[in-house]
Design a protein around this motif. Structure first.
Motif, PDB file in Angstrom:
ATOM      1  N   LEU A 104       0.827  -1.199   0.000  1.00 41.21           N
ATOM      2  CA  LEU A 104       0.000   0.000   0.000  1.00 41.21           C
ATOM      3  C   LEU A 104       0.867   1.257   0.000  1.00 41.21           C
ATOM      4  CD1 LEU A 104      -2.281  -1.533   2.708  1.00 41.21           C
ATOM      5  CD2 LEU A 104      -3.047  -1.042   0.384  1.00 41.21           C
ATOM      6  N   SER A 105       0.359   2.314  -0.614  1.00 43.16           N
ATOM      7  CA  SER A 105       1.106   3.558  -0.770  1.00 43.16           C
ATOM      8  C   SER A 105       0.646   4.613   0.234  1.00 43.16           C
ATOM      9  CB  SER A 105       0.908   4.104  -2.184  1.00 43.16           C
ATOM     10  OG  SER A 105      -0.439   4.540  -2.362  1.00 43.16           O
ATOM     11  N   HIS A 106       1.423   5.712   0.312  1.00 46.87           N
ATOM     12  CA  HIS A 106       0.975   6.875   1.084  1.00 46.87           C
ATOM     13  C   HIS A 106      -0.427   7.273   0.647  1.00 46.87           C
ATOM     14  CE1 HIS A 106       5.044   8.176   2.591  1.00 46.87           C
ATOM     15  NE2 HIS A 106       5.472   7.700   1.435  1.00 46.87           N
ATOM     16  N   HIS A 107      -0.624   7.354  -0.677  1.00 43.57           N
ATOM     17  CA  HIS A 107      -1.888   7.826  -1.240  1.00 43.57           C
ATOM     18  C   HIS A 107      -3.035   6.916  -0.837  1.00 43.57           C
ATOM     19  CE1 HIS A 107      -3.837  10.651  -3.915  1.00 43.57           C
ATOM     20  NE2 HIS A 107      -4.429   9.680  -4.581  1.00 43.57           N
ATOM     21  N   ASN A 108      -2.805   5.599  -0.924  1.00 44.17           N
ATOM     22  CA  ASN A 108      -3.818   4.626  -0.491  1.00 44.17           C
ATOM     23  C   ASN A 108      -4.243   4.896   0.947  1.00 44.17           C
ATOM     24  OD1 ASN A 108      -2.087   1.865  -2.097  1.00 44.17           O
ATOM     25  ND2 ASN A 108      -3.784   3.046  -2.905  1.00 44.17           N
ATOM     26  N   LEU A 109      -3.275   4.864   1.846  1.00 46.17           N
ATOM     27  CA  LEU A 109      -3.552   4.837   3.276  1.00 46.17           C
ATOM     28  C   LEU A 109      -4.005   6.186   3.813  1.00 46.17           C
ATOM     29  CD1 LEU A 109      -0.524   2.657   4.461  1.00 46.17           C
ATOM     30  CD2 LEU A 109      -2.859   1.911   3.986  1.00 46.17           C
ATOM     31  N   LEU A 110      -3.288   7.234   3.455  1.00 46.87           N
ATOM     32  CA  LEU A 110      -3.618   8.557   3.984  1.00 46.87           C
ATOM     33  C   LEU A 110      -5.020   8.977   3.575  1.00 46.87           C
ATOM     34  CD1 LEU A 110      -2.951  11.207   5.375  1.00 46.87           C
ATOM     35  CD2 LEU A 110      -1.756  11.937   3.298  1.00 46.87           C
ATOM     36  N   ASN A 111      -5.358   8.803   2.310  1.00 50.27           N
ATOM     37  CA  ASN A 111      -6.675   9.228   1.856  1.00 50.27           C
ATOM     38  C   ASN A 111      -7.796   8.369   2.416  1.00 50.27           C
ATOM     39  OD1 ASN A 111      -6.571  11.627  -0.051  1.00 50.27           O
ATOM     40  ND2 ASN A 111      -4.898  10.367  -0.833  1.00 50.27           N
ATOM     41  N   ASN A 112      -7.541   7.076   2.590  1.00 49.74           N
ATOM     42  CA  ASN A 112      -8.600   6.240   3.161  1.00 49.74           C
ATOM     43  C   ASN A 112      -8.876   6.642   4.606  1.00 49.74           C
ATOM     44  OD1 ASN A 112      -9.733   3.262   4.139  1.00 49.74           O
ATOM     45  ND2 ASN A 112     -10.162   3.756   2.003  1.00 49.74           N
ATOM     46  N   GLY A 113      -7.815   6.828   5.385  1.00 45.93           N
ATOM     47  CA  GLY A 113      -8.027   7.275   6.754  1.00 45.93           C
ATOM     48  C   GLY A 113      -8.723   8.626   6.813  1.00 45.93           C
ATOM     49  N   PHE A 114      -8.279   9.555   5.960  1.00 46.10           N
ATOM     50  CA  PHE A 114      -8.865  10.892   5.939  1.00 46.10           C
ATOM     51  C   PHE A 114     -10.350  10.860   5.582  1.00 46.10           C
ATOM     52  CE2 PHE A 114      -9.831  14.609   3.118  1.00 46.10           C
ATOM     53  CZ  PHE A 114      -9.916  15.567   4.115  1.00 46.10           C
ATOM     54  N   LEU A 115     -10.714  10.118   4.538  1.00 49.68           N
ATOM     55  CA  LEU A 115     -12.101  10.122   4.077  1.00 49.68           C
ATOM     56  C   LEU A 115     -13.028   9.355   5.019  1.00 49.68           C
ATOM     57  CD1 LEU A 115     -11.396   9.801   0.270  1.00 49.68           C
ATOM     58  CD2 LEU A 115     -12.314  11.802   1.459  1.00 49.68           C
ATOM     59  N   VAL A 116     -12.520   8.295   5.645  1.00 50.76           N
ATOM     60  CA  VAL A 116     -13.310   7.615   6.673  1.00 50.76           C
ATOM     61  C   VAL A 116     -13.619   8.600   7.802  1.00 50.76           C
ATOM     62  CG1 VAL A 116     -13.185   5.888   8.525  1.00 50.76           C
ATOM     63  CG2 VAL A 116     -12.576   5.255   6.188  1.00 50.76           C
ATOM     64  N   GLY A 117     -12.616   9.372   8.198  1.00 54.83           N
ATOM     65  CA  GLY A 117     -12.822  10.373   9.244  1.00 54.83           C
ATOM     66  C   GLY A 117     -13.769  11.483   8.827  1.00 54.83           C
ATOM     67  N   GLU A 118     -13.716  11.856   7.537  1.00 53.27           N
ATOM     68  CA  GLU A 118     -14.625  12.890   7.044  1.00 53.27           C
ATOM     69  C   GLU A 118     -16.081  12.461   7.183  1.00 53.27           C
ATOM     70  OE1 GLU A 118     -14.008  16.204   5.079  1.00 53.27           O
ATOM     71  OE2 GLU A 118     -12.703  15.849   6.814  1.00 53.27           O
TER      72      GLU A 118
END
Length: 545
Positions: free
Chosen positions: A201-215
């Motif tokens: 998994l990449s930065h883009h994969n993980l960071l955005n998934n965590g961010f959008l789940v939180g959103e």
């Protein structure tokens, strides 16, 4: 005419185009004095400024010790503050973190470290009944690429690395070589062939998934997230840690491993606004004798995932734990992990009868498995997903990657699902025979291959059967050699020494034959039905299989 079972998650906010290290630095600059991490057992409390500085020190220590971009750094530990430090420090310098399940035994540990080519391993010395230091020593000769092991406890090497004076110039030089599409994490997921596969998994994969789940559950710097779920898994490190740091929220670690009392105490003392867990965790908290003694009124939201939640449990979570905005998430490690999620205003029936709607910037479709053609709304097919969250691939496994992700970029989940007219997805089965035990995915083939190593086992088949506590449990059907004196406990002991506890079969049946088709294929559904009848198990339908 019914609409096709396809949905695209329209995003109200843009994807984040930066690395995990950059994102943490930006959050620390925005809310430096807000609590970032509290580890209750360890007595640690860090602000964002302190967390960011600690990450810089460890990252500099890693640089000076020769860790290059792309080097694999293993992490074998239960939840603790150091886990989070290593997560962010490796990301800051572009090393690839290899998550090692705290329940692993020597066989699994050796495989993960060898397969990934891990160069440096961070480890706890022990956890519960597991002597990590002894197990590392036991497999050390098998690990040709492992150069160094650093323990968190009573190890001057850790103290030295963590206390290295930050070198801003060196960190900036490394940061200039990093891309948010770089691989940053390997998580091992059991495979149907027996050997785990390393989802990369990449930065883009993980960071955005965590961010959008939180959103979707409206996180901000005012939230405090209680995390009794394991960090080695996406539930903890992505939906937990990265959701928190991308919003400036606080990560609260109640204990090293799940403890219902420690969790209740942490929520009350730290005034947590969010609580995570699989349904069995929430059940244990609700049923704890001291539940009523803890003030949980600060809670408003949280995430329940891993397996379906019984409706009565959901009612209690909302009413007794004040989690009116609790969300259900669905996904898989290979999709970072979340693909669908219920919203905070969804009615109760949708939180227990579905896994929500597609997340922002993600596509999902339900297809006929053999042809790939999209089925109509309400019809059953395989759920497939596409978007920023789909992994880069399986580490070193090009063929297996191609089997999982097709030429159009769709991840084949292997889950059978339906999509209703409003876009809500329900998981109704598995194409493969994966068993979901208390949120842990277990593939029978892995256990079957292990038991074939037993001298007295002629053949074995493993199926999942209903269980009131864990959703499903494993049952091994075993054919023994003539005259073998092997009992149920012997089979379980053989497994317990070699694999994680959740893979040890609860039920063991000794049989002379398996139900077969006329072409010689084992009929596992008949085995499951026979096991339920023979053992008198609850015949409740276990969803998510």
């Amino acid at each position: 005419m019914s609409a096709p079972s396809y949905a695209h998650g329209v995003g109200d906010v843009a994807l984040i185009g930066e690395t995990i290290g950059e994102n943490l630095a930006h959050t620390a600059a925005r809310v430096p004095e807000r609590d970032a991490l509290v580890s209750c057992e360890q007595g640690i409390r860090w602000t964002y400024a302190q967390l960011d500085a600690a990450v810089d020190r460890l990252a500099t220590g890693l640089l000076r010790s020769g860790v290059a971009k792309g080097d694999r750094v293993g992490l074998w530990s239960p939840n603790r503050a150091e886990w989070t430090l290593v997560q962010y420090a490796t990301a800051r310098i572009g090393a690839v973190l290899v998550n090692v399940n705290p329940a692993y035994r020597t066989h699994e540990l050796s495989y993960a470290l060898r397969h990934s080519g891990t160069k440096l391993l961070f480890s706890a010395r022990a956890f519960k009944t597991s002597d990590y230091a002894a197990m590392v020593a036991q497999v050390g000769d098998e690990l040709q690429e492992l150069e160094r092991v650093v323990f968190f406890d009573d190890d001057p090497a850790w103290d030295e690395l963590a206390a290295t004076p930050a070198d801003a110039a060196a960190l900036a030089e490394r940061a200039a070589t990093l891309s948010f599409d770089d691989p940053i994490d390997i998580q091992y997921t059991s495979g149907t062939t027996g050997a785990p596969k390393g989802a990369t998994l990449s930065h883009h994969n993980l960071l955005n998934n965590g961010f959008l789940v939180g959103e979707l559950i409206h996180y901000s710097e005012h939230d405090r997230i209680c995390l009794p779920v394991p960090f080695y898994h996406c539930f903890g490190m992505v939906m937990g840690n990265l959701a928190a740091t991308s919003h400036g929220a606080c990560m609260v670690i109640p204990s090293a491993g799940f403890d219902p009392l420690a969790t209740l105490r942490a929520v009350a003392q730290e005034r947590c606004t969010s609580l995570y867990g699989v349904p069995t965790m929430f059940i244990a908290e609700l049923e704890h004798p001291s539940f009523a003694e803890h003030d949980l009124s600060s809670l408003r939201t949280g995430i329940m995932a891993g397996s379906p939640c019984p409706i009565e449990v959901m009612k209690q979570v909302i009413d007794k734990m004040h989690m009116r905005e609790v969300s259900i998430c669905y996904g898989m490690t290979e999709t970072s992990p979340v693909s669908t999620q219920t919203r905070t205003d969804d009615p109760l029936e949708l939180r227990v009868g579905s896994v929500g709607r597609v997340g922002p910037h993600v596509e999902v479709k339900v297809v006929e498995p053999d042809t790939g053609m999209i089925v109509k709304r309400g019809e059953t097919g395989e759920l497939r997903t596409r978007g920023y969250s789909v992994m880069l691939g399986y580490w070193g496994e090009l063929e297996k990657t191609a089997e999982a992700i097709d030429a159009a970029g769709w991840m084949h989940t292997g889950d059978l699902a339906t999509m209703d007219d409003a876009g809500y997805v329900a998981i109704v089965g598995r194409i493969k025979d994966m068993v979901i035990r208390g949120g842990e995915n277990v593939y029978p083939r892995e256990l079957e291959e292990l038991l074939h190593l037993h001298d007295d086992v002629v053949d074995v088949q493993v199926v999942g059967v209903p269980d009131a506590k864990y959703g499903e449990e494993l049952c091994a059907w075993v054919r023994l050699r003539d005259g073998a004196a092997v009992g149920e406990d012997d089979v379980r002991a053989f497994c317990r020494e070699r694999v994680a506890h959740f893979k040890v079969p609860r039920h063991v049946l000794f049989v002379d034959e398996f139900p077969m088709t006329v072409t010689g294929k084992v009929q596992k559904y008949k085995m499951r039905e026979a096991t339920i009848e023979r053992l008198g198990l609850d015949t409740m339908e276990v969803e998510g299989r």
